[in-house]
Design an enzyme around this catalytic site. Structure first.
Site, PDB file in Angstrom:
ATOM      1  N   ALA A  37      -5.225  -1.963   6.014  1.00 18.87           N
ATOM      2  CA  ALA A  37      -6.258  -1.152   6.402  1.00 18.87           C
ATOM      3  C   ALA A  37      -7.464  -1.355   5.548  1.00 18.87           C
ATOM      4  O   ALA A  37      -6.881  -1.546   4.169  1.00 18.87           O
ATOM      5  CB  ALA A  37      -6.034   0.037   7.003  1.00 18.87           C
ATOM      6  N   TYR A  39     -16.023   3.347   8.532  1.00 25.26           N
ATOM      7  CA  TYR A  39     -14.706   3.524   8.440  1.00 25.26           C
ATOM      8  C   TYR A  39     -14.032   4.128   9.845  1.00 25.26           C
ATOM      9  O   TYR A  39     -13.064   3.303  10.326  1.00 25.26           O
ATOM     10  CB  TYR A  39     -14.171   4.281   7.220  1.00 25.26           C
ATOM     11  CG  TYR A  39     -12.713   4.810   7.272  1.00 25.26           C
ATOM     12  CD1 TYR A  39     -11.554   3.514   7.145  1.00 25.26           C
ATOM     13  CD2 TYR A  39     -12.127   5.860   7.444  1.00 25.26           C
ATOM     14  CE1 TYR A  39     -10.304   3.790   7.400  1.00 25.26           C
ATOM     15  CE2 TYR A  39     -10.654   6.285   7.701  1.00 25.26           C
ATOM     16  CZ  TYR A  39      -9.812   5.168   7.438  1.00 25.26           C
ATOM     17  OH  TYR A  39      -8.476   5.335   7.459  1.00 25.26           O
ATOM     18  N   THR A  94      -6.498   6.792  12.164  1.00 27.28           N
ATOM     19  CA  THR A  94      -7.001   8.124  11.355  1.00 27.28           C
ATOM     20  C   THR A  94      -7.814   9.109  12.384  1.00 27.28           C
ATOM     21  O   THR A  94      -8.154   8.781  13.265  1.00 27.28           O
ATOM     22  CB  THR A  94      -8.106   7.403  10.381  1.00 27.28           C
ATOM     23  OG1 THR A  94      -8.702   8.275   9.581  1.00 27.28           O
ATOM     24  CG2 THR A  94      -8.858   6.487  11.062  1.00 27.28           C
ATOM     25  N   ASP A  95      -7.700  10.207  11.734  1.00 28.97           N
ATOM     26  CA  ASP A  95      -8.582  11.359  12.224  1.00 28.97           C
ATOM     27  C   ASP A  95      -9.921  11.336  12.182  1.00 28.97           C
ATOM     28  O   ASP A  95     -10.827  11.631  12.716  1.00 28.97           O
ATOM     29  CB  ASP A  95      -8.079  12.573  11.429  1.00 28.97           C
ATOM     30  CG  ASP A  95      -8.180  12.701   9.841  1.00 28.97           C
ATOM     31  OD1 ASP A  95      -8.253  11.511   9.371  1.00 28.97           O
ATOM     32  OD2 ASP A  95      -8.824  13.440   9.201  1.00 28.97           O
ATOM     33  N   THR A 116      -9.735   1.005   3.625  1.00 25.07           N
ATOM     34  CA  THR A 116      -9.678   2.616   3.418  1.00 25.07           C
ATOM     35  C   THR A 116     -10.799   3.040   2.698  1.00 25.07           C
ATOM     36  O   THR A 116     -10.790   4.387   2.510  1.00 25.07           O
ATOM     37  CB  THR A 116      -8.230   3.192   3.380  1.00 25.07           C
ATOM     38  OG1 THR A 116      -7.789   2.648   1.996  1.00 25.07           O
ATOM     39  CG2 THR A 116      -7.292   2.674   4.336  1.00 25.07           C
ATOM     40  N   ILE A 166      -3.467 -10.229   7.370  1.00 21.45           N
ATOM     41  CA  ILE A 166      -3.686 -10.038   8.691  1.00 21.45           C
ATOM     42  C   ILE A 166      -4.747 -10.765   9.383  1.00 21.45           C
ATOM     43  O   ILE A 166      -5.138 -11.008  10.587  1.00 21.45           O
ATOM     44  CB  ILE A 166      -3.440  -8.696   9.455  1.00 21.45           C
ATOM     45  CG1 ILE A 166      -4.588  -7.679   8.424  1.00 21.45           C
ATOM     46  CG2 ILE A 166      -2.166  -7.742   8.849  1.00 21.45           C
ATOM     47  CD1 ILE A 166      -4.818  -6.357   9.022  1.00 21.45           C
ATOM     48  N   GLY A 214       0.781  -1.041  -0.045  1.00 22.51           N
ATOM     49  CA  GLY A 214       0.022   0.049  -0.015  1.00 22.51           C
ATOM     50  C   GLY A 214       0.701   1.213   0.037  1.00 22.51           C
ATOM     51  O   GLY A 214       2.016   1.144   0.204  1.00 22.51           O
ATOM     52  N   GLN A 215       0.140   2.345   0.019  1.00 24.80           N
ATOM     53  CA  GLN A 215       1.022   3.751  -0.090  1.00 24.80           C
ATOM     54  C   GLN A 215       1.904   3.708   1.114  1.00 24.80           C
ATOM     55  O   GLN A 215       3.080   4.082   0.761  1.00 24.80           O
ATOM     56  CB  GLN A 215      -0.126   4.972   0.138  1.00 24.80           C
ATOM     57  CG  GLN A 215       0.716   6.229  -0.150  1.00 24.80           C
ATOM     58  CD  GLN A 215      -0.392   7.602  -0.041  1.00 24.80           C
ATOM     59  OE1 GLN A 215      -0.016   8.248  -0.783  1.00 24.80           O
ATOM     60  NE2 GLN A 215      -1.672   7.182   0.544  1.00 24.80           N
TER      61      GLN A 215
END
Length: 287
Positions: free
Chosen positions: A64, A129, A105-106, A66, A41, A13-14
């Site tokens: 995750a 999410y 995450t926010d 996302t 996972i 991922g990123q």
């Protein structure tokens, strides 16, 4: 294996790719990058085998679910990845005396205030999410005391799909763009976040707990897009619109700027302003 081995889950991922980038820059060779196909996972048996093989000192969970809007319809899938996956890794970290570095995450916040959010502020997610990411945070402390939970926001980089790359693509194709201006937060260059994570490991920091990490400053998606076009020399005309004019399945926080004082003090990291980091990313994309 070396007792300093670090395992990275979700390596394709990123953020996983950014960790590979920064680890090469820092010449860190004891990190094993595990893409989902190699170490899912949710596959407990496969995870047990990986932990047994490498006996890691650190585990970084970049895996995750996302897809924020899709999660509204795929609640159980999002929960499996974001909560159950975190639980699986936390349990094994506890059993193997490994330190878990977990990315959150926010979006765990409602985003109804107007002052930067502290780690101790109430989490009240307004999307599936955000809820499943909060559930992932909550299962960890019961299974291991050696953990860092890093909440981040608005990730972008040279890697994978993200807002900056999308704006560059549209900016080259369109004369005009409409972008939301009434959601305020902080863009985070994933290379900077990767640097923070690796600094925790290099310094063998034991100030465990929840931390906020994004770049400094704040902006709206509209102003973020304007900066991308401006710094890239694209003549795209950008028009601000309200969230109500661009309805999405999931509700986003209106204000999710996070206070980074704890990370700067206890993790000893210097955090660049979002605009400075955007310049670095754009220079690399254009190189």
């Amino acid at each position: 294996m070396s007792t300093t081995t670090t395992l990275v889950f979700g390596a394709s991922g990123q953020l996983g790719q950014c960790l590979q980038h920064v680890s090469r820059e820092r010449n860190l060779t004891s990190i094993v990058f595990l893409p989902e196909e190699q170490a899912n996972i949710l596959n407990v048996e496969a995870l047990q085998a990986v932990f047994q093989q490498y006996q890691p000192a650190y585990v970084i969970n970049c895996a995750a679910y996302t897809a924020v809007d899709k999660a509204e319809d795929e609640v159980e899938i999002a929960r499996k990845v974001n909560r159950d996956g975190a639980e699986n890794l936390a349990r094994l970290c506890g059993e193997h005396n490994a330190t878990l570095i977990h990315i959150s995450t926010d979006f765990v916040f409602a985003g109804t205030g107007n002052t930067p959010l502290l780690e101790t502020d109430e989490a009240a997610p307004i999307s599936v999410y955000g809820l499943t990411k909060l559930e992932g945070e909550q299962v960890i402390p019961a299974l291991t005391s050696q953990y860092f939970i890093l909440r981040t926001s608005w990730l972008y980089s040279e890697y994978a799909g993200n807002f900056v790359k999308t704006m560059l693509k549209f900016g080259r194709e369109r004369e005009e763009m409409k972008v939301i201006w009434d959601q305020v937060g902080t863009p985070t260059y994933a290379i900077d976040l990767a640097g923070c994570i690796l600094t925790i490991i290099e310094q063998q920091n034991q100030q465990y707990g929840i931390y906020h990490y994004s770049n400094e400053g704040l902006t709206s998606w509209y102003d973020f897009a304007v900066a991308v076009f401006e710094l890239s020399g694209l003549p795209t005309r950008t028009l601000p619109i309200r969230t109500a004019e661009y309805p999405t399945k999931a509700t986003r926080p209106a204000f999710s700027v996070m206070d980074k004082s704890k990370a700067k003090t206890q993790l000893g990291v210097a955090i660049p302003h979002w605009r400075e980091s955007l310049k670095v990313c754009l220079s690399r994309l254009e190189a």
